[in-house]
Design an enzyme around this catalytic site. Sequence first.
Site, short mmCIF file in Angstrom:
data_model
loop_
_atom_site.label_atom_id
_atom_site.label_comp_id
_atom_site.label_asym_id
_atom_site.label_seq_id
_atom_site.Cartn_x
_atom_site.Cartn_y
_atom_site.Cartn_z
N GLU A 231 5.42 5.64 3.44
CA GLU A 231 5.50 5.13 4.91
C GLU A 231 6.43 5.97 5.59
OE1 GLU A 231 5.70 1.26 3.74
OE2 GLU A 231 4.07 0.86 2.40
N ASN B 109 2.66 9.51 0.53
CA ASN B 109 2.12 8.37 0.28
C ASN B 109 2.12 7.56 1.75
OD1 ASN B 109 0.09 6.40 -1.38
ND2 ASN B 109 1.91 5.65 -1.27
N HIS C 79 -4.85 -0.94 1.30
CA HIS C 79 -4.73 -2.35 1.31
C HIS C 79 -5.39 -2.21 2.14
CE1 HIS C 79 -1.46 -2.13 -1.38
NE2 HIS C 79 -1.02 -0.71 -1.05
N GLU D 275 -2.98 2.95 -4.51
CA GLU D 275 -2.77 1.01 -4.30
C GLU D 275 -3.89 0.19 -3.78
OE1 GLU D 275 1.27 0.42 -2.48
OE2 GLU D 275 1.63 2.57 -2.85
N ASP E 50 -5.91 -2.45 -3.17
CA ASP E 50 -6.83 -3.53 -3.49
C ASP E 50 -7.42 -4.50 -1.96
OD1 ASP E 50 -4.47 -4.48 -2.15
OD2 ASP E 50 -3.17 -5.13 -3.40
C1 XIL Z 1 4.97 -4.37 -3.44
C2 XIL Z 1 4.85 -4.94 -4.21
O1 XIL Z 1 3.82 -5.40 -5.56
C3 XIL Z 1 6.21 -6.67 -4.08
O2 XIL Z 1 5.48 -6.93 -5.69
C4 XIL Z 1 6.46 -6.21 -3.75
O3 XIL Z 1 7.68 -7.41 -4.22
C5 XIL Z 1 6.87 -5.22 -2.81
O4 XIL Z 1 6.43 -4.37 -2.77
N1 XIL Z 1 3.05 -0.82 -0.75
C6 XIL Z 1 3.76 0.22 -1.48
C7 XIL Z 1 4.21 -0.82 -2.54
O5 XIL Z 1 4.55 0.83 -2.14
O6 XIL Z 1 5.16 0.18 -3.17
C8 XIL Z 1 4.10 -1.66 -1.87
O7 XIL Z 1 4.42 -2.64 -3.63
C9 XIL Z 1 3.15 -2.40 -1.77
C10 XIL Z 1 2.59 -1.83 -0.21
#
Ligand code: XIL
Length: 315
Positions: free
Chosen positions: A130, A171, A207, A236, A238
């Site tokens: 990020e 990422n 996401h 990641e 969802d």
């Molecule tokens: C999130 C986790 O899912 C949570 O449990 C934690 O509190 C915060 O981080 N981007 C990422 C992940 O790269 O590491 C994050 O994970 C979600 C967003």
Amino acid sequence: SGPLRTHAAARGKFIGFAAATSPLANESAYRTIAQTEFNQITAENAMKWDATESSDNNWNFSGADQIVNFAVANNQQVHGHTLVWHNQTPGWVQGLGATAMRSAMQDHISTLVGRYANNANVVSWDVVNEVFEENGSFRSSFWYNTLGQSFIADAFRYARAADPDARLCINDYNVEGINAKSTAMYNLVQSLRAQNVPVDCVGFQTHLATQYGFPSDLQQNLQRFAALGVQVRITEVDIRIVMPRTTAKDTTQATYYSNVVNACMAVPACAGVTVWGFTDKYSWVPDTFPSEGAALLYDANYQQKPAYTAVHNAL
Ligand code: XIL
């Protein structure tokens, strides 16, 4: 029929999940799905800086080791997440001056990557996470504000030195479609590779939310990165909905999951898809996006949702 991982493996891809350490240790229903359905694992939190090195040189590998041991026992790849990020990094790091911050970063990367360098299941790392703002400028983080953009190249070089065989990734989120942020990512990866900085892979967090639409140029975007010579991966995914669930929202969500898996399948350089958790019982979404949720493949009672069937059918 058959688990997701069998179908993914037959197509030369992984299907993975982000693991939460507590249910992985304590809940047999969670563990059974984790080992049966998936051939890749990312630690949801256990490998982050706050979990592993909460104060300088005070290391705790318990959660990281738990996940790696589970993966070894179940023949799963591990993607290390994440080495250099502006979140979940202790205050002691954030307050350092430039020279000390760079050396803390080097020490953190060397120790954590080095611990698993000879573990055949730990194959890749998110080295930086990020680093961009939505408009494509570098994120105004303590890393960037203290070290300038050189922290990115340095992090990759330190990781390569710690494990010459690991695949090293950058990422981010909101880079799934072709937009200002993903184009900034594209330009950075191209320029780093031109300077022989060891960037091997680009991770697309993915996401998504049904109410915001699907990035219809996802496959085209993955393909343009692949043309730079890097591996790409969905790291990641969802797909959240505005609660409550309805049949219509479940159906849209399932379509979006199909689209994501299909895009990865269509791009040879796409290594696989990681879901950010698998059960709605354990998901960061309700904690992060008020009134949203139900983003994953199984409901909170471990029942498969239409999203599961969609992923299965696309593999
Ligand atoms: C999130 C986790 O899912 C949570 O449990 C934690 O509190 C915060 O981080 N981007 C990422 C992940 O790269 O590491 C994050 O994970 C979600 C967003």
